[in-house]
Design a protein around this motif. Structure first.
Motif, PDB file in Angstrom:
ATOM      1  N   LYS A  65       0.825  -1.179  -0.099  1.00 30.34           N
ATOM      2  CA  LYS A  65       0.085  -0.094  -0.083  1.00 30.34           C
ATOM      3  C   LYS A  65       0.911   1.184   0.098  1.00 30.34           C
ATOM      4  O   LYS A  65       0.806   2.174  -0.736  1.00 30.34           O
ATOM      5  N   ILE A  66       1.854   1.165   0.758  1.00 28.48           N
ATOM      6  CA  ILE A  66       3.035   2.456   1.028  1.00 28.48           C
ATOM      7  C   ILE A  66       3.577   2.491  -0.480  1.00 28.48           C
ATOM      8  O   ILE A  66       3.737   4.037  -1.155  1.00 28.48           O
ATOM      9  N   CYS A  67       4.098   1.488  -0.981  1.00 26.14           N
ATOM     10  CA  CYS A  67       4.773   1.716  -2.152  1.00 26.14           C
ATOM     11  C   CYS A  67       3.854   2.154  -3.518  1.00 26.14           C
ATOM     12  O   CYS A  67       4.132   2.709  -4.505  1.00 26.14           O
ATOM     13  N   GLY A  68       2.427   1.869  -3.321  1.00 27.93           N
ATOM     14  CA  GLY A  68       1.615   2.335  -4.137  1.00 27.93           C
ATOM     15  C   GLY A  68       0.944   3.489  -3.902  1.00 27.93           C
ATOM     16  O   GLY A  68      -0.051   3.945  -4.626  1.00 27.93           O
ATOM     17  N   LYS A 118      11.981   5.358  -1.211  1.00 30.56           N
ATOM     18  CA  LYS A 118      11.040   4.169  -0.438  1.00 30.56           C
ATOM     19  C   LYS A 118      11.912   3.046   0.275  1.00 30.56           C
ATOM     20  O   LYS A 118      11.643   2.502   1.297  1.00 30.56           O
ATOM     21  N   PHE A 119      13.006   2.673  -0.572  1.00 29.77           N
ATOM     22  CA  PHE A 119      13.792   1.722  -0.089  1.00 29.77           C
ATOM     23  C   PHE A 119      14.282   2.164   1.356  1.00 29.77           C
ATOM     24  O   PHE A 119      14.300   1.354   2.344  1.00 29.77           O
ATOM     25  N   LEU A 129      12.944  -1.064   3.163  1.00 23.95           N
ATOM     26  CA  LEU A 129      12.941  -2.199   2.214  1.00 23.95           C
ATOM     27  C   LEU A 129      14.448  -2.695   1.919  1.00 23.95           C
ATOM     28  O   LEU A 129      15.303  -1.998   1.997  1.00 23.95           O
ATOM     29  N   GLU A 130      14.396  -4.105   1.950  1.00 21.44           N
ATOM     30  CA  GLU A 130      15.783  -4.807   1.924  1.00 21.44           C
ATOM     31  C   GLU A 130      16.128  -5.123   0.621  1.00 21.44           C
ATOM     32  O   GLU A 130      15.237  -5.722  -0.272  1.00 21.44           O
ATOM     33  N   GLU A 131      17.290  -4.633  -0.189  1.00 23.91           N
ATOM     34  CA  GLU A 131      17.429  -4.934  -1.301  1.00 23.91           C
ATOM     35  C   GLU A 131      18.233  -6.303  -1.404  1.00 23.91           C
ATOM     36  O   GLU A 131      18.951  -6.550  -0.273  1.00 23.91           O
ATOM     37  N   PRO A 149      17.753  -4.301  -8.090  1.00 22.11           N
ATOM     38  CA  PRO A 149      17.552  -5.366  -6.769  1.00 22.11           C
ATOM     39  C   PRO A 149      16.364  -5.710  -6.796  1.00 22.11           C
ATOM     40  O   PRO A 149      15.388  -5.045  -7.198  1.00 22.11           O
ATOM     41  N   ARG A 150      15.971  -6.851  -6.261  1.00 18.30           N
ATOM     42  CA  ARG A 150      14.944  -7.464  -5.728  1.00 18.30           C
ATOM     43  C   ARG A 150      14.416  -6.808  -4.493  1.00 18.30           C
ATOM     44  O   ARG A 150      15.300  -6.311  -3.903  1.00 18.30           O
ATOM     45  N   ILE A 151      13.250  -6.868  -4.008  1.00 18.77           N
ATOM     46  CA  ILE A 151      12.820  -6.770  -2.624  1.00 18.77           C
ATOM     47  C   ILE A 151      12.766  -7.899  -1.853  1.00 18.77           C
ATOM     48  O   ILE A 151      11.828  -8.805  -2.050  1.00 18.77           O
TER      49      ILE A 151
END
Ligand SMILES: Cc1cc2nc3c(=O)[nH]c(=O)nc-3n(C[C@H](O)[C@H](O)[C@H](O)COP(=O)(O)O)c2cc1C
Length: 174
Positions: free
Chosen positions: A81-84, A93-94, A99-101, A110-112
């Motif tokens: 919801k936050i990333c949206g 946002k990371f 958020l962990e890369e 990177p992936r989340i």
């Protein structure tokens, strides 16, 4: 039958929620929630996402020509919801939302970490889609958590489905 004048596209929902990770040219990552994604080709393996032209993620993909489709499980609903709702134009946002890369295997973006599925994509095509661009990605690496996925998702995979507005939930069982 009622005519659906407002949000007619919601007839195509619920749609599985994904979080797209991208990177800008300086290497700063970004994360953006999408409900509009779909497979478009099996050979070559292609998937499409529709992104609003104004998004930071759109600019990032235009610049780096790659993105990751991260599939969040239900424990990541608040992150989705936050990333949206917050834009990478305003906020890293990371950093802000911790958020962990996780390094990707085939691309630089990177992936989340903590997601239950990943598709690392390079940009195959970009189409004008009204107020969105349709980005078609070629899947370079696809991985899914073996607890929840073996050829298909199983019933233990708590995928997030977006119905529209603030309505989320499971797909209705039958
Ligand atoms: C559940 C959900 C689904 C969304 N789906 C999409 C989508 O498919 N395409 C899109 O462009 N924006 C979608 N959004 C809105 C973006 O995620 C949002 O505007 C975001 O802040 C853009 O981030 P960015 O500017 O950092 O790229 C969605 C938002 C939510 C909460």
């Amino acid at each position: 039958m009622q005519e659906v004048r407002k949000y007619p596209y919601r007839i195509l929902h619920p749609s599985m929620v994904a979080i797209i990770s991208t990177m800008d040219l300086s290497g700063t990552p970004n994360a953006c929630t999408v409900a509009w994604s779909m497979p478009v080709s099996s050979n070559p393996p292609l998937v499409a996402i529709a992104l609003q032209k104004k998004h930071k993620s759109t600019k990032n993909i235009e610049e780096t020509k790659e993105f990751v489709i991260n599939i969040p499980g239900k424990p990541m609903l608040e992150i989705a919801k936050i990333c949206g709702s917050v834009s990478g134009w305003e906020v890293n946002k990371f950093q802000k939302y911790h958020l962990e890369e996780q390094p990707s295997k085939a691309i630089k973006t990177p992936r989340i970490a903590g997601s239950i599925g990943y598709m690392e994509c390079t940009l195959f095509a970009k189409y004008d889609g009204g107020d969105h661009y349709i980005f078609v990605g070629e899947i370079k690496v696809a991985e899914a958590d073996e607890r929840y996925f073996k050829e298909t998702w199983n019933e233990n995979a708590e995928l997030i489905f977006h119905y529209g507005g603030d309505k989320y939930g499971k797909v209705v069982k039958y």
